[in-house]
Design an enzyme around this catalytic site. Structure first.
Site, mmCIF file in Angstrom:
data_model
loop_
_atom_site.group_PDB
_atom_site.id
_atom_site.type_symbol
_atom_site.label_atom_id
_atom_site.label_comp_id
_atom_site.label_asym_id
_atom_site.label_seq_id
_atom_site.Cartn_x
_atom_site.Cartn_y
_atom_site.Cartn_z
ATOM 1 N N TRP A 150 0.846 -1.200 0.000
ATOM 2 C CA TRP A 150 0.000 0.000 0.000
ATOM 3 C C TRP A 150 0.879 1.247 0.000
ATOM 4 O O TRP A 150 2.083 1.150 0.235
ATOM 5 C CB TRP A 150 -0.921 0.006 1.246
ATOM 6 C CG TRP A 150 -2.198 0.735 0.964
ATOM 7 C CD1 TRP A 150 -2.578 1.951 1.453
ATOM 8 C CD2 TRP A 150 -3.250 0.310 0.089
ATOM 9 N NE1 TRP A 150 -3.810 2.306 0.936
ATOM 10 C CE2 TRP A 150 -4.236 1.316 0.101
ATOM 11 C CE3 TRP A 150 -3.461 -0.818 -0.715
ATOM 12 C CZ2 TRP A 150 -5.415 1.230 -0.653
ATOM 13 C CZ3 TRP A 150 -4.624 -0.903 -1.457
ATOM 14 C CH2 TRP A 150 -5.587 0.117 -1.425
ATOM 15 N N ASP A 206 0.244 10.933 -0.112
ATOM 16 C CA ASP A 206 -0.806 11.937 0.048
ATOM 17 C C ASP A 206 -2.146 11.269 0.366
ATOM 18 O O ASP A 206 -2.230 10.038 0.421
ATOM 19 C CB ASP A 206 -0.925 12.788 -1.228
ATOM 20 C CG ASP A 206 -1.523 11.995 -2.390
ATOM 21 O OD1 ASP A 206 -1.339 10.755 -2.459
ATOM 22 O OD2 ASP A 206 -2.186 12.602 -3.240
ATOM 23 N N GLU A 209 -3.285 8.524 -1.699
ATOM 24 C CA GLU A 209 -2.502 7.291 -1.518
ATOM 25 C C GLU A 209 -1.649 6.964 -2.731
ATOM 26 O O GLU A 209 -1.389 5.805 -3.029
ATOM 27 C CB GLU A 209 -3.427 6.097 -1.206
ATOM 28 C CG GLU A 209 -4.537 6.433 -0.251
ATOM 29 C CD GLU A 209 -5.302 5.224 0.270
ATOM 30 O OE1 GLU A 209 -6.169 4.737 -0.456
ATOM 31 O OE2 GLU A 209 -5.011 4.780 1.382
ATOM 32 N N GLU A 210 -1.231 7.974 -3.457
ATOM 33 C CA GLU A 210 -0.524 7.730 -4.712
ATOM 34 C C GLU A 210 0.834 8.389 -4.782
ATOM 35 O O GLU A 210 1.743 7.872 -5.403
ATOM 36 C CB GLU A 210 -1.371 8.256 -5.886
ATOM 37 C CG GLU A 210 -2.677 7.521 -6.064
ATOM 38 C CD GLU A 210 -3.566 8.182 -7.084
ATOM 39 O OE1 GLU A 210 -3.375 9.390 -7.347
ATOM 40 O OE2 GLU A 210 -4.442 7.488 -7.624
ATOM 41 N N GLU A 434 -18.487 6.301 -4.707
ATOM 42 C CA GLU A 434 -17.323 7.173 -4.640
ATOM 43 C C GLU A 434 -17.303 8.147 -5.811
ATOM 44 O O GLU A 434 -17.058 9.340 -5.669
ATOM 45 C CB GLU A 434 -16.055 6.313 -4.653
ATOM 46 C CG GLU A 434 -14.761 7.092 -4.566
ATOM 47 C CD GLU A 434 -13.552 6.177 -4.691
ATOM 48 O OE1 GLU A 434 -13.318 5.632 -5.797
ATOM 49 O OE2 GLU A 434 -12.855 5.966 -3.677
#
Ligand code: NOJ
Ligand code: NOJ
Length: 617
Positions: A150, A206, A209-210, A434
């Site tokens: 992750w 960030d 999550e990237e 989402e």
């Protein structure tokens, strides 16, 4: 008792749990206010449904842990994220303070107790002793560590959690629960503040999550946590000296993301970050540092600050004409907003929560200028204002002038436009996923995203000027030169979760969710049928059809909810059908027995309960 053993058709059975429709029937809609009223209760229930362990969609999540979404595949969001949970609970705390809904308070207490434990869970980013584990972005829904690959660490979570808890801690203090504030809530906050003081100057992933680097969103929410954390500490007779020493440094760093026109959301990336930097994360940041007493302060990017307005325009404009569903929408009118235009996640689409954030910033900005009694247009905010009101010119306009009214009205219309976009792309069930498709507008990616529902609640609260408490942002002084000398934190497990007995309103009606593990083949369905009218009065043809959208081989879950009066006693069984309409009653209770299940809806503070059963055969 007479069982109806066979019926020929189940067509009249009520489907309680409806999945998000695959395509969007855009029916004619009621006025915006009507939409908001109806959608508000759907959103409030949507949040609660995802909170373990009693939520209607939370089967598998432990008490106090919130699923990002019940979706188990494509994408699998069946985890609890520190960020999502903190943002959601900040919204619930504010809602509890506004409404006095004691059912929310139970959820808040459970959340806090669960976080006390989660802070101690060691995982791939580390443990609590040096704080590193606090940077772990997500956990399994039973509260244990997630070891998959992750984007980690992520450093906004502890700051956001501290902010959510301070909001509740202030309520406890104001309502004479000082020892709960001091002994239960503060030890958790203290760890999170220590994490921020120690690690704020290190790169991380960030909020999306990237991107590994420094993130404006993370830095902004860290600044807020330090300032209000220190303020909260003093209010309970403690202190956070490291918060005080670090906050100005963090604020100084925050300024470096500003390029004169907009916030460059990610900097210091390892490898070149090939993006413009225009990113809705900056709009979200503005919401989460919003302080009704801070005026239009540029240094903290307050919603009405010239910087935040200019940034709003830059980010929103980047999506103009960029998505097919935005085509033909005039400049100065609201459009669907995504994360950032280079986004490739699900091919890059608008999100509900970013579109709602665009509205929320403007409602807060309106509240701020209303409180100040004037609107000031500077050279930085001029392009924003001109896009809404072409004759706008630099200057200060008092609230008793026609120009002020025109500007404020234009801003409100613009803000409402973003809610209307969300209205347009919300399916008739009110379910908020989402994302919504950039070409068709159909809901996409994770269904029932908790954060989407919470964003709806905060955006419409802002529209009604239900304003979150100040965090004493003040008018901070930015140091003239930036330095970074982080303070080493110290950490200790928070162990006290013995909440006082808060008065609560006994729930008169309770959402009862039936969860049953029942292996079925593709053409079969599962129902709950029982002695009360709501469960068909033993008429299998009138039972409640359960949903199977989370059915997997390992966990063949069927579930659905009914709302019942507290205290109701009833008997029931689960029933399967097949495509030809034949029905199979489960065998029953007792060893080798055939007895009915019996349940009494609790008469307590909880407004939802969940049953966890196995189909007996
Ligand atoms: C999952 C993350 O949660 C999401 O933000 C990201 O865009 C995708 N992974 C792709 O990296
Ligand atoms: C992906 C989003 O990018 C991230 O911000 C969020 O925390 C997770 N999904 C879970 O909702």
């Amino acid at each position: 008792m007479k069982f109806l053993e066979v019926i020929s058709s189940f067509s009249s059975l009520i489907a309680i749990v409806s999945a998000v429709p695959a395509s969007l029937p855009i029916t004619k809609r009621a006025a915006l206010d009507d939409f908001i009223a109806g959608q508000t209760s759907i959103a409030a229930n949507g949040v609660l449904a995802n909170i373990g362990s009693m939520g209607a969609r939370s089967y598998g999540a432990s008490k106090g842990l919130t699923l990002a979404s019940p979706s188990k595949s494509d994408p699998d969001y069946f985890y609890t994220w520190t960020r999502d949970s903190a943002l959601v609970f900040k919204a619930l705390v504010d809602r509890f303070i506004d409404t006095g809904d004691t059912n929310l308070q139970l959820e808040i207490n459970n959340y806090i107790s669960a976080q006390a434990n989660l802070q101690t869970v060691a995982g791939p980013t580390g443990g609590l002793s040096d704080g590193l584990g606090l940077g772990e972005p997500k956990f399994l829904p039973n509260g244990s560590a997630f070891y998959g690959l992750w984007g980690r660490p992520q450093r906004d979570g502890p700051a956001l959690r501290a902010t959510a808890m301070v909001a509740y801690g202030r309520w406890l203090l104001d309502n004479n629960y000082k020892s709960a504030a001091t002994d239960i809530v503060w030890p958790i906050i203290k760890n999170d503040l220590a994490y921020v003081t120690q690690y704020w100057n290190q790169t991380a992933f960030d909020l999306w999550e990237e991107t590994l680097g420094s993130s404006f969103f993370t830095t902004a929410v860290q600044y807020r946590a330090l300032v209000e954390g220190s303020g909260f500490a003093s209010s309970i007779g403690k202190s956070c000296d490291d918060c005080d020493s670090q906050a100005p440094q963090v604020l100084c760093f925050l300024q470096t993301f500003w390029n004169g026109e907009y916030v460059v959301s990610n900097i210091n990336g390892e490898g070149e970050i090939k993006r413009s930097g225009k990113d809705a994360a900056s709009i979200l940041a503005s919401l989460h540092v919003y302080d009704s007493d801070a005026g239009c302060d540029d240094a903290t990017f307050q919603p009405c600050s010239p910087r935040a307005l200019s940034n709003h325009k830059a980010v929103v404009d980047s999506f103009r004409g960029f998505y097919a569903i935005n085509n033909g929408i005039a400049n100065g009118s609201a459009v669907a907003v995504g994360r950032y235009t280079e986004d490739i996640y699900f091919n890059g689409n608008p999100w509900y929560l970013t579109t709602l954030a665009a509205a929320e910033q403007l409602y807060y900005a309106l509240h701020q200028v209303d409180s100040a009694g004037s609107i000031t247009i500077t050279s930085v905010s001029l392009p924003f204002w001109r896009s809404l009101y072409p004759s706008a010119a630099p200057g200060t306009y008092k609230s008793n002038t026609g120009t002020y009214s025109s500007l404020a009205n234009a801003m409100r219309t613009y803000a409402d436009g973003f809610i209307s976009i969300v209205q347009k792309y919300t399916p008739s069930s009110g379910a908020l996923a989402e994302q919504f498709d950039k070409s068709t507008g159909a809901p996409l990616s994770a269904a029932h995203l908790t954060w989407s529902y919470a964003s709806f609640l905060t955006a419409v609260a802002a529209r009604d000027y239900v304003i979150p408490a100040s965090w004493n942002a003040g008018t901070p002084k930015v140091p003239s030169t930036c330095s970074a000398s982080p303070a080493k934190g110290s950490y200790a497990a928070a162990t006290n979760t013995a909440w006082p007995d808060f008065p609560c309103n006994t729930a008169t009606s309770v959402i009862v969710t039936f969860n049953v593990l029942a292996s079925t083949s593709p053409n079969q369905n599962t129902y709950v049928v029982g002695s009360i009218p709501e469960l068909g009065g033993w008429d299998a043809g009138k039972g409640v059809k359960l949903g199977a959208d989370r059915y997997t081989q390992d966990s063949p879950l069927w579930y659905g909810s009914v709302t019942l009066d507290a205290g109701t006693r009833f008997e029931f069984k689960y029933v399967k059908t097949d495509a030809s309409g034949g029905i199979v009653w489960e065998k029953g209770q007792g060893e080798g027995g055939t007895a009915n299940r019996v349940y009494v809806v609790p008469k307590g503070c909880e407004a939802s309960v969940a049953l966890k059963d196995w189909f007996t055969s």
